[in-house]
Design an enzyme around this catalytic site. Sequence first.
Site, PDB file in Angstrom:
ATOM      1  N   ARG A   3      -7.678   9.868   1.710  1.00  0.00           N
ATOM      2  CA  ARG A   3      -7.010   8.913   0.829  1.00  0.00           C
ATOM      3  C   ARG A   3      -7.526   9.054  -0.602  1.00  0.00           C
ATOM      4  O   ARG A   3      -6.907   8.539  -1.539  1.00  0.00           O
ATOM      5  CB  ARG A   3      -7.239   7.484   1.324  1.00  0.00           C
ATOM      6  CG  ARG A   3      -6.654   7.203   2.699  1.00  0.00           C
ATOM      7  CD  ARG A   3      -7.181   5.891   3.259  1.00  0.00           C
ATOM      8  NE  ARG A   3      -6.719   4.729   2.492  1.00  0.00           N
ATOM      9  CZ  ARG A   3      -7.340   3.565   2.491  1.00  0.00           C
ATOM     10  NH1 ARG A   3      -8.475   3.401   3.173  1.00  0.00           N
ATOM     11  NH2 ARG A   3      -6.848   2.559   1.800  1.00  0.00           N
TER      12      ARG A   3
ATOM     13  N   LYS B 219      -8.273   1.259  -6.815  1.00  0.00           N
ATOM     14  CA  LYS B 219      -9.111   0.658  -5.771  1.00  0.00           C
ATOM     15  C   LYS B 219     -10.073   1.713  -5.218  1.00  0.00           C
ATOM     16  O   LYS B 219      -9.827   2.913  -5.376  1.00  0.00           O
ATOM     17  CB  LYS B 219      -8.246   0.052  -4.661  1.00  0.00           C
ATOM     18  CG  LYS B 219      -7.398   1.044  -3.854  1.00  0.00           C
ATOM     19  CD  LYS B 219      -6.501   0.285  -2.885  1.00  0.00           C
ATOM     20  CE  LYS B 219      -5.747   1.213  -1.973  1.00  0.00           C
ATOM     21  NZ  LYS B 219      -4.781   0.520  -1.120  1.00  0.00           N
ATOM     22  N   HIS B 220     -11.187   1.268  -4.625  1.00  0.00           N
ATOM     23  CA  HIS B 220     -11.693  -0.069  -4.348  1.00  0.00           C
ATOM     24  C   HIS B 220     -12.933  -0.266  -5.218  1.00  0.00           C
ATOM     25  O   HIS B 220     -13.969   0.356  -4.953  1.00  0.00           O
ATOM     26  CB  HIS B 220     -12.058  -0.238  -2.878  1.00  0.00           C
ATOM     27  CG  HIS B 220     -10.942   0.124  -1.918  1.00  0.00           C
ATOM     28  ND1 HIS B 220     -10.645   1.421  -1.574  1.00  0.00           N
ATOM     29  CD2 HIS B 220     -10.046  -0.654  -1.248  1.00  0.00           C
ATOM     30  CE1 HIS B 220      -9.623   1.434  -0.704  1.00  0.00           C
ATOM     31  NE2 HIS B 220      -9.247   0.187  -0.495  1.00  0.00           N
TER      32      HIS B 220
ATOM     33  N   ARG C 265       5.173   3.227   3.591  1.00  0.00           N
ATOM     34  CA  ARG C 265       5.474   1.936   4.175  1.00  0.00           C
ATOM     35  C   ARG C 265       6.945   1.807   4.547  1.00  0.00           C
ATOM     36  O   ARG C 265       7.283   1.179   5.552  1.00  0.00           O
ATOM     37  CB  ARG C 265       5.092   0.816   3.186  1.00  0.00           C
ATOM     38  CG  ARG C 265       3.578   0.659   3.027  1.00  0.00           C
ATOM     39  CD  ARG C 265       2.958   0.184   4.321  1.00  0.00           C
ATOM     40  NE  ARG C 265       1.496   0.095   4.253  1.00  0.00           N
ATOM     41  CZ  ARG C 265       0.670   0.842   4.973  1.00  0.00           C
ATOM     42  NH1 ARG C 265       1.148   1.763   5.768  1.00  0.00           N
ATOM     43  NH2 ARG C 265      -0.631   0.685   4.889  1.00  0.00           N
TER      44      ARG C 265
ATOM     45  N   ASP D 196      -9.519  -7.058  -1.854  1.00  0.00           N
ATOM     46  CA  ASP D 196      -9.084  -6.356  -0.653  1.00  0.00           C
ATOM     47  C   ASP D 196      -8.751  -7.436   0.387  1.00  0.00           C
ATOM     48  O   ASP D 196      -8.977  -8.627   0.165  1.00  0.00           O
ATOM     49  CB  ASP D 196     -10.178  -5.414  -0.160  1.00  0.00           C
ATOM     50  CG  ASP D 196      -9.636  -4.266   0.679  1.00  0.00           C
ATOM     51  OD1 ASP D 196      -8.481  -4.362   1.140  1.00  0.00           O
ATOM     52  OD2 ASP D 196     -10.358  -3.274   0.877  1.00  0.00           O
TER      53      ASP D 196
ATOM     54  N   ASP E 196       0.844  -1.201   0.000  1.00  0.00           N
ATOM     55  CA  ASP E 196       0.000   0.000   0.000  1.00  0.00           C
ATOM     56  C   ASP E 196       0.876   1.247   0.000  1.00  0.00           C
ATOM     57  O   ASP E 196       0.985   1.942   1.017  1.00  0.00           O
ATOM     58  CB  ASP E 196      -0.905   0.015   1.232  1.00  0.00           C
ATOM     59  CG  ASP E 196      -2.043  -0.969   1.117  1.00  0.00           C
ATOM     60  OD1 ASP E 196      -2.486  -1.236  -0.002  1.00  0.00           O
ATOM     61  OD2 ASP E 196      -2.498  -1.481   2.162  1.00  0.00           O
TER      62      ASP E 196
ATOM     63  N   HIS F 209     -13.427  -2.551   7.228  1.00  0.00           N
ATOM     64  CA  HIS F 209     -12.596  -3.395   8.086  1.00  0.00           C
ATOM     65  C   HIS F 209     -13.409  -3.957   9.248  1.00  0.00           C
ATOM     66  O   HIS F 209     -13.036  -4.968   9.835  1.00  0.00           O
ATOM     67  CB  HIS F 209     -11.420  -2.590   8.656  1.00  0.00           C
ATOM     68  CG  HIS F 209     -10.472  -2.100   7.618  1.00  0.00           C
ATOM     69  ND1 HIS F 209     -10.621  -0.892   6.997  1.00  0.00           N
ATOM     70  CD2 HIS F 209      -9.356  -2.664   7.096  1.00  0.00           C
ATOM     71  CE1 HIS F 209      -9.628  -0.728   6.134  1.00  0.00           C
ATOM     72  NE2 HIS F 209      -8.857  -1.792   6.174  1.00  0.00           N
TER      73      HIS F 209
END
Length: 603
Positions: A218, A248-249, A146, A334, A138, A261
Amino acid sequence: MRTGERESAVQVPRALLFAVVLIAACTSTVATTGPARPAPAPGTRPHFAQCDSKSDSAWVGCELASMTLRDKAAQMVWPQIFGDYVSADAPQWRKITGWITQQHVGGIIMSVGSPLEIAAKLNALQRMSDLPLLVGGDLEFGAGYRARGGYFLPNGIDLGGAVLFPPEMAIGATRDTMFAYEQGRITAKEGRAIGFQIDFSPILDVNNNPANPVISTRSFGEEPALVAQMGAAFIRGVQEHGMIATGKHFPGHGDTGTNSHLALPVVRVSRARLDSVELVPFNAAVKAGVGAIMTFHGSMPALDSSGAPGTLSHNVLTSLLRDEMHFRGLVVSDAMDMRAVLDAYGAVNASQMAVAAGADVLLQPQDVAQTIDAVVAGVAAGKYPEARLDASVRRILAAKARVGLRTERLVDLDRAREIVGDSADAAIARAAADRSITLVRNSAHQLPLVRLNKSARILSITYAHRADLGAGVTFDAELRRVFPALRPEYVDADNERPDFFHLFAIADSADVILVSSYVAHSSTATTVDVPRSFVDFIEELNKRKEHPVVIAFGNPYFLQQIPDVGAYVVAWGGFPVSQGAAARAVLGTIPMAGKLPITIPGP
């Protein structure tokens, strides 16, 4: 999507000693360069030499023909690992290496770590894998999202890492596709240098729901055309520089107040609305040649009346994405350990439904061996034919060949230091952040602070979760260069009863009060609203005629909760690059040139 800590920093108490050690050298067992093919490891297939001299297309066919059914299923299962240091005899390392040498997974998703430790670990795994691994991550706001070393406390030392851009909504606020392209270019350049081949971004969700607790900044914004333009530019930047981009998504996670989530979102809009809003950026991405699409763990009844989430829907992944939109790249689920699919469908059934729907990659399952077995069992149960797996594995192998993994799978650790964190690339990220700072309200003409002399008493209040170790650090340091008497104060957003009376006493003697909120979207959030106690504190400052200047480093819609504030600036993100830009804008060193890519509803 969630990989480890996902959108927020690692959750540790602010007072806890936290260190991430940057590994600058590797043991002799991890070479910096080497042959494309490793020596056979226990549990690997001993056939590989027969496919070495083929062209890419012949290599794909040769490898596919030599696979067992379980080998094919394993190519579709990609577990998550971290870029942390672990010893060779650690249980974590034995587990990871077992996925490679015994389960034969086709790829992995790398979460957080320092650049060189990530690269060293990936080299080690590539060397022990029969087929090259396709590594994704990601890298939503650059490789630095990251690949960074973290902070060392109590000294607060930033251990550095790859370039970190402001969030996508900040790029949207610049209205300049050049920044989106450059972010993609630099992400690909740095990502490939440390062992990534696929970037699980850009986010093409149209964030038209201010209550969205997991997408928010985001996204590039709420305007479909803007998201499409920025997303296509980002994709070109990534893919013209050797990495696969992932939109995405699909088909769109923007118009929901539910965090996938934690639960299953349902987007109840018509197909016509989807065509005119949610699907616009994805259509643009397909036309731009995006190499991968990641699915949405959410239900859209207009596309599938059964209520199945997009990840598990044949109507969504095959009828719409493949047949109608003519997408030919990788379809990546995902994370399969998210509650949106687990709670309603269970791990085994969800894995089989995703494959039947058309997913090529099952990302981050709870149990790797169980998931591989489930995919195999789906064939035996007649839920899909082996040819369904063949199609996915062919695409996965073709992607590996396309990014050069067939001929070279290792990265040069010495050269990585020359590429990652380059100052010229960091300057571009800084320029993007500078252009993104947006002045929403300045009714009392308090900004910029150029009217004040250097002895002015500035009170800078940082409101953040205790795990956000960098909150306010860069912002206050930049301000202190001009105002040495600046007084920083920290309010713990996790404290249900913060001491606001202490702050009221200090505020009485301050010339300017800056209130910075870092509360933002996250994988664990059900809302991006701040607690009522913090809202009451700001409202009380207003009643006392203290005229606080509020800077939103987290939720840009925070103004909805404090509609009476006289000065409001949106900085879009709490990363150091955005903190520095916000400070320069408040000081008047740079103009506040950003334009809102969203609408902030009134009270």
